[in-house]
Scaffold this motif. Structure first.
Motif, PDB file in Angstrom:
ATOM      1  N   ASP A  31      15.778 -39.270  16.445  1.00 42.11           N
ATOM      2  CA  ASP A  31      15.668 -39.648  17.849  1.00 42.11           C
ATOM      3  C   ASP A  31      14.242 -39.525  18.364  1.00 42.11           C
ATOM      4  O   ASP A  31      13.950 -39.965  19.457  1.00 42.11           O
ATOM      5  N   HIS A  32      13.372 -38.896  17.582  1.00 41.76           N
ATOM      6  CA  HIS A  32      11.991 -38.723  18.011  1.00 41.76           C
ATOM      7  C   HIS A  32      11.199 -39.997  17.733  1.00 41.76           C
ATOM      8  O   HIS A  32      10.357 -40.050  16.840  1.00 41.76           O
ATOM      9  N   ASN A  33      11.467 -41.027  18.498  1.00 44.12           N
ATOM     10  CA  ASN A  33      10.754 -42.290  18.296  1.00 44.12           C
ATOM     11  C   ASN A  33       9.296 -42.195  18.735  1.00 44.12           C
ATOM     12  O   ASN A  33       8.471 -42.998  18.306  1.00 44.12           O
ATOM     13  N   TYR A  34       8.998 -41.253  19.587  1.00 43.35           N
ATOM     14  CA  TYR A  34       7.659 -41.136  20.136  1.00 43.35           C
ATOM     15  C   TYR A  34       6.880 -39.960  19.552  1.00 43.35           C
ATOM     16  O   TYR A  34       5.662 -39.920  19.664  1.00 43.35           O
ATOM     17  N   TYR A  35       7.569 -38.994  18.958  1.00 39.59           N
ATOM     18  CA  TYR A  35       6.913 -37.798  18.434  1.00 39.59           C
ATOM     19  C   TYR A  35       7.573 -37.369  17.133  1.00 39.59           C
ATOM     20  O   TYR A  35       8.749 -37.666  16.880  1.00 39.59           O
ATOM     21  N   ILE A  36       6.804 -36.673  16.320  1.00 39.22           N
ATOM     22  CA  ILE A  36       7.320 -35.975  15.144  1.00 39.22           C
ATOM     23  C   ILE A  36       7.171 -34.482  15.415  1.00 39.22           C
ATOM     24  O   ILE A  36       6.070 -34.001  15.689  1.00 39.22           O
ATOM     25  N   SER A  37       8.259 -33.750  15.356  1.00 42.18           N
ATOM     26  CA  SER A  37       8.228 -32.320  15.671  1.00 42.18           C
ATOM     27  C   SER A  37       8.237 -31.501  14.393  1.00 42.18           C
ATOM     28  O   SER A  37       8.978 -31.793  13.447  1.00 42.18           O
ATOM     29  N   ARG A  38       7.410 -30.470  14.372  1.00 44.12           N
ATOM     30  CA  ARG A  38       7.354 -29.522  13.267  1.00 44.12           C
ATOM     31  C   ARG A  38       7.571 -28.130  13.833  1.00 44.12           C
ATOM     32  O   ARG A  38       6.851 -27.705  14.736  1.00 44.12           O
ATOM     33  N   ILE A  39       8.545 -27.439  13.312  1.00 43.24           N
ATOM     34  CA  ILE A  39       8.894 -26.101  13.778  1.00 43.24           C
ATOM     35  C   ILE A  39       8.464 -25.090  12.726  1.00 43.24           C
ATOM     36  O   ILE A  39       8.839 -25.200  11.556  1.00 43.24           O
ATOM     37  N   TYR A  40       7.674 -24.114  13.137  1.00 41.02           N
ATOM     38  CA  TYR A  40       7.169 -23.093  12.239  1.00 41.02           C
ATOM     39  C   TYR A  40       7.826 -21.755  12.592  1.00 41.02           C
ATOM     40  O   TYR A  40       7.821 -21.349  13.773  1.00 41.02           O
ATOM     41  N   GLY A  41       8.379 -21.095  11.597  1.00 45.03           N
ATOM     42  CA  GLY A  41       9.036 -19.820  11.802  1.00 45.03           C
ATOM     43  C   GLY A  41       8.077 -18.654  11.765  1.00 45.03           C
ATOM     44  O   GLY A  41       6.867 -18.811  11.537  1.00 45.03           O
ATOM     45  N   PRO A  42       8.591 -17.426  11.960  1.00 45.48           N
ATOM     46  CA  PRO A  42       7.722 -16.230  11.972  1.00 45.48           C
ATOM     47  C   PRO A  42       7.008 -15.984  10.649  1.00 45.48           C
ATOM     48  O   PRO A  42       5.931 -15.381  10.632  1.00 45.48           O
ATOM     49  N   SER A  43       7.582 -16.454   9.553  1.00 42.45           N
ATOM     50  CA  SER A  43       6.958 -16.230   8.244  1.00 42.45           C
ATOM     51  C   SER A  43       5.857 -17.226   7.931  1.00 42.45           C
ATOM     52  O   SER A  43       5.147 -17.061   6.928  1.00 42.45           O
ATOM     53  N   ASP A  44       5.693 -18.245   8.735  1.00 44.50           N
ATOM     54  CA  ASP A  44       4.665 -19.256   8.505  1.00 44.50           C
ATOM     55  C   ASP A  44       3.354 -18.825   9.150  1.00 44.50           C
ATOM     56  O   ASP A  44       3.326 -18.386  10.301  1.00 44.50           O
ATOM     57  N   SER A  45       2.292 -18.965   8.392  1.00 45.66           N
ATOM     58  CA  SER A  45       0.977 -18.601   8.930  1.00 45.66           C
ATOM     59  C   SER A  45       0.558 -19.516  10.064  1.00 45.66           C
ATOM     60  O   SER A  45      -0.220 -19.122  10.947  1.00 45.66           O
ATOM     61  N   ALA A  46       1.089 -20.757  10.082  1.00 44.66           N
ATOM     62  CA  ALA A  46       0.724 -21.692  11.142  1.00 44.66           C
ATOM     63  C   ALA A  46       1.189 -21.212  12.506  1.00 44.66           C
ATOM     64  O   ALA A  46       0.592 -21.554  13.535  1.00 44.66           O
ATOM     65  N   SER A  47       2.246 -20.414  12.542  1.00 42.02           N
ATOM     66  CA  SER A  47       2.739 -19.920  13.827  1.00 42.02           C
ATOM     67  C   SER A  47       1.690 -19.055  14.511  1.00 42.02           C
ATOM     68  O   SER A  47       1.500 -19.133  15.734  1.00 42.02           O
ATOM     69  N   ARG A  48       1.001 -18.243  13.759  1.00 43.37           N
ATOM     70  CA  ARG A  48      -0.051 -17.401  14.328  1.00 43.37           C
ATOM     71  C   ARG A  48      -1.325 -18.199  14.590  1.00 43.37           C
ATOM     72  O   ARG A  48      -2.042 -17.925  15.563  1.00 43.37           O
ATOM     73  N   ASN A  49      -1.598 -19.156  13.729  1.00 44.70           N
ATOM     74  CA  ASN A  49      -2.814 -19.953  13.921  1.00 44.70           C
ATOM     75  C   ASN A  49      -2.721 -20.855  15.147  1.00 44.70           C
ATOM     76  O   ASN A  49      -3.735 -21.150  15.788  1.00 44.70           O
ATOM     77  N   LEU A  50      -1.509 -21.301  15.480  1.00 43.10           N
ATOM     78  CA  LEU A  50      -1.340 -22.193  16.620  1.00 43.10           C
ATOM     79  C   LEU A  50      -1.304 -21.442  17.941  1.00 43.10           C
ATOM     80  O   LEU A  50      -1.386 -22.072  18.997  1.00 43.10           O
TER      81      LEU A  50
END
Length: 448
Positions: A31-50
């Motif tokens: 349904d995300h025709n306008y966006y691509i969503s990426r969900i990062y959990g607590p174990s992902d380093s990207a969560s802290r970097n973002l």
């Protein structure tokens, strides 16, 4: 940020490394025709970097909104220092609300939670219940960060404080960062306030009310919504939404109709705009007749003529059409019209005369003169008839015993046969309009 985009000052922690953790969970909703969503959990380093640490930013650029930090269900306008693309539309102003979301619409109304929002965590937050609660924002020229610090739910203060933020970047990316989420988001009550995580956009249509002049009604239609999984929103988690191409990015007819971006893009020559028909300019699109034009999906050839022969042919065709419209012969001159005449030019040309008028024009003038003479004779005859009727009336009034007077007396209107109409024949002259909701108060009886 891409390589072509300038690196935002103070936002180096938003840059993702190419060798990121393979355990990162990436969810793409159809349904995300306008966006691509990426969900990062607590174990992902990207969560802290973002997560953007506002406390380490320049103090003079970090603003604490005093009103929002001490009120409930309030919203305030915030101007952006850059153009932020949202669903393909460039925004320079947003509205920050105490309820954990950003309103992106132009028309501010009481139902801000309905649509046109960027909601990292929309809920019934009340910053006024705690002195530690603040609403802060920071703009460095390429990104805007709005952070809700230690806010509590008004209807359930004991659940604890929530700390989260929303980052809007110049390239259109939207990042939700979560630092403190004391309970599951799915357990937050939506009785007194909607609970949402995601995006939404809509278009506004203005209707004129015929019964009330100079009064218009605005109706908001939501055309797309991004709903994220609330169960994924926890402590030290993040969501990154990357915008997808839209029809609004094309500036020409050719690239518009030939685009393959997942939308049915159409070009409207009147508005000089490419659209799928569903965006914030929906009313202009419909009022300008763009849906009918988009059915053809053909682009007009606007390329200039290369050869002189083609140019000569075009000019001759234009001149011929000019003569047909004006119904007069072209004047004996070497100058040719450079464009088609407008409607006003045609009307003016119908009255033009020159020495080289054709015989048809002379015949038309003679015919017109004959018509004028006949009209004058008819008027004179009508005047004579009226004068004669007046004289006859005066004569009969002074000579009531004359034969003419007796003739008209015997045939006066009082002796005409009476005109009778059947009751109920034909259509009624008036129609009764029944008031809404009062129909039960009337009793309709049949005619005896």
């Amino acid at each position: 940020m891409g390589q072509d985009s300038p690196e935002p000052r103070g936002f180096t922690d938003l840059l993702l490394d190419d060798g990121q953790d393979n355990t990162t969970q990436i969810e793409e909703d159809t349904d995300h025709n306008y966006y691509i969503s990426r969900i990062y959990g607590p174990s992902d380093s990207a969560s802290r970097n973002l997560w953007v640490n506002i406390d380490q930013m320049e103090k003079d650029k970090v603003k604490i909104h005093g009103i929002l930090s001490n009120t409930h269900r309030q919203a305030a306008r915030v101007n952006l220092s850059f153009d932020f693309p949202f669903y393909g539309h460039f925004l320079r102003e947003i509205t920050v609300a105490t309820g954990g979301f950003i309103y992106t619409g132009e028309v501010v109304h009481r139902m801000l939670t309905a649509t046109q929002y960027i909601a990292p965590l929309m809920a019934n937050f009340d910053p006024s219940v705690s002195r530690n609660s603040t609403v802060r924002y920071f703009d460095n020229g390429t990104a805007l960060v709005v952070q809700w610090d230690h806010v509590h739910l008004q209807d359930n203060y004991n659940l604890g404080s929530f700390t989260f933020q929303a980052t809007l970047l110049m390239d259109g990316r939207i990042i939700f960062g979560y630092k403190e989420i004391p309970v599951l988001v799915t357990q937050i009550s939506s009785t007194n306030h909607p609970v949402k995580v995601g995006l939404s956009d809509a278009f506004v249509v203005v209707h004129r009310i015929q019964q009330i002049p100079n009064v218009r009604r605005r109706t908001i239609y939501e055309y797309h919504r991004v709903e994220l999984q609330m169960s994924k929103i926890t402590n030290i988690s993040a969501v990154e939404m990357t915008p997808l191409p839209t029809c609004l990015q094309f500036n020409g007819c050719g690239p518009c109709v030939s685009s393959q971006i997942g939308f049915n893009c159409s070009w409207c020559s009147k508005l000089q705009r490419c659209s799928s028909g569903f965006d914030r300019h929906r009313q202009d699109w419909v009022d300008s007749g763009c849906p009918e034009e988009s059915k053809e999906k053909m682009c007009e050839n606007t390329e200039p003529m290369e050869s002189s022969s083609q140019t000569t042919t075009t000019i001759q065709a234009t001149t011929t059409k000019f003569r047909v419209l004006t119904t007069t012969r072209r004047a004996a001159t070497s100058q040719l019209p450079t464009s088609l005449p407008t409607e006003d030019d045609t009307k003016i040309a119908l009255h033009l005369k020159d020495n080289g008028a054709s015989t048809d024009d002379s015949a038309a003038e003679k015919k017109g003169g004959t018509l004028h003479a006949g009209l004058i004779v008819g008027i004179l005859i009508l005047v004579l008839i009226i004068v004669a009727a007046i004289l006859v009336t005066v004569y009969m009034y002074h000579h009531p015993t004359s034969a003419a007077s007796i003739f008209f007396i015997e045939r006066r209107p009082s002796r005409w046969p009476a005109m009778k109409f059947r009751r109920g024949s034909g259509h009624p002259a008036y129609a009764e309009v029944e008031p809404v909701g009062e129909k039960e108060g009337f009793i309709v009886s049949e005619q005896c």
